[in-house]
Design a protein around this motif. Sequence first.
Motif, mmCIF file in Angstrom:
data_model
loop_
_atom_site.group_PDB
_atom_site.id
_atom_site.type_symbol
_atom_site.label_atom_id
_atom_site.label_comp_id
_atom_site.label_asym_id
_atom_site.label_seq_id
_atom_site.Cartn_x
_atom_site.Cartn_y
_atom_site.Cartn_z
ATOM 1 N N GLN A 151 0.844 -1.179 0.000
ATOM 2 C CA GLN A 151 0.000 0.000 0.000
ATOM 3 C C GLN A 151 0.886 1.238 0.000
ATOM 4 N N GLU A 152 0.609 2.131 -0.937
ATOM 5 C CA GLU A 152 1.400 3.351 -1.023
ATOM 6 C C GLU A 152 0.927 4.329 0.032
ATOM 7 N N GLN A 153 1.862 4.836 0.835
ATOM 8 C CA GLN A 153 1.459 5.792 1.840
ATOM 9 C C GLN A 153 2.624 6.655 2.288
ATOM 10 N N LEU A 154 2.254 7.813 2.824
ATOM 11 C CA LEU A 154 3.199 8.739 3.450
ATOM 12 C C LEU A 154 2.831 8.831 4.928
ATOM 13 N N VAL A 155 3.825 8.764 5.778
ATOM 14 C CA VAL A 155 3.578 8.833 7.221
ATOM 15 C C VAL A 155 4.351 10.012 7.790
ATOM 16 N N ASP A 156 3.605 10.972 8.328
ATOM 17 C CA ASP A 156 4.197 12.168 8.927
ATOM 18 C C ASP A 156 4.466 11.938 10.409
ATOM 19 N N SER A 157 5.565 12.488 10.894
ATOM 20 C CA SER A 157 5.883 12.391 12.317
ATOM 21 C C SER A 157 6.784 13.558 12.728
ATOM 22 N N GLY A 158 6.962 13.717 14.043
ATOM 23 C CA GLY A 158 7.889 14.712 14.556
ATOM 24 C C GLY A 158 7.253 15.949 15.156
ATOM 25 N N GLY A 159 5.936 16.051 15.072
ATOM 26 C CA GLY A 159 5.271 17.212 15.644
ATOM 27 C C GLY A 159 5.296 17.178 17.155
ATOM 28 N N GLY A 160 4.836 18.256 17.768
ATOM 29 C CA GLY A 160 4.790 18.324 19.222
ATOM 30 C C GLY A 160 4.512 19.724 19.705
ATOM 31 N N LEU A 161 4.652 19.887 20.995
ATOM 32 C CA LEU A 161 4.449 21.185 21.646
ATOM 33 C C LEU A 161 5.820 21.801 21.926
ATOM 34 N N VAL A 162 6.010 23.031 21.504
ATOM 35 C CA VAL A 162 7.298 23.689 21.681
ATOM 36 C C VAL A 162 7.068 25.160 22.010
ATOM 37 N N GLN A 163 7.980 25.746 22.755
ATOM 38 C CA GLN A 163 7.868 27.167 23.059
ATOM 39 C C GLN A 163 8.323 28.004 21.867
ATOM 40 N N ALA A 164 7.824 29.213 21.786
ATOM 41 C CA ALA A 164 8.252 30.131 20.734
ATOM 42 C C ALA A 164 9.771 30.266 20.758
ATOM 43 N N GLY A 165 10.353 30.242 19.566
ATOM 44 C CA GLY A 165 11.800 30.291 19.452
ATOM 45 C C GLY A 165 12.451 28.926 19.362
ATOM 46 N N GLY A 166 11.695 27.891 19.639
ATOM 47 C CA GLY A 166 12.215 26.540 19.615
ATOM 48 C C GLY A 166 12.251 25.940 18.218
ATOM 49 N N SER A 167 12.644 24.672 18.160
ATOM 50 C CA SER A 167 12.800 23.975 16.883
ATOM 51 C C SER A 167 12.125 22.613 16.924
#
Length: 130
Positions: A1-17
Amino acid sequence: QEQLVDSGGGLVQAGGSLRLSCAASGRTFSNKAMGWFRQAPGKPKEFVAVISYTGDTTHYADPVKGRFAISRDNAKNTVYLQMNSLKPEDTGAYYCAADKFDRRWGPLTGFLSPGAYNYWGQGTQVTVSS
């Protein structure tokens, strides 16, 4: 099955990465331009960045220029979005997407609309607190 899986998001303070990843499976996407879009609540999907299938050309939306960097590792079938100096207005769900066509690049206006893409990740939430 062809698919794209996104990851890496989260909660961060302004100025963060944060570094988002988009892992492809089921087929190779190395011959497709890849884009990142984002969507805030109640708003349409917004173009963020795109990278050519060769990986040597990129384009960014004005609000993220100089802060975000898109890259790809075709050997790993993965696209990345490095996000630095994050602002509260960067908050939203982030989606990677693959071009409808193979080996297409240019004009850039052809890559700014969600309609140019036909494979989408499920999205990863980015929340930037002030």
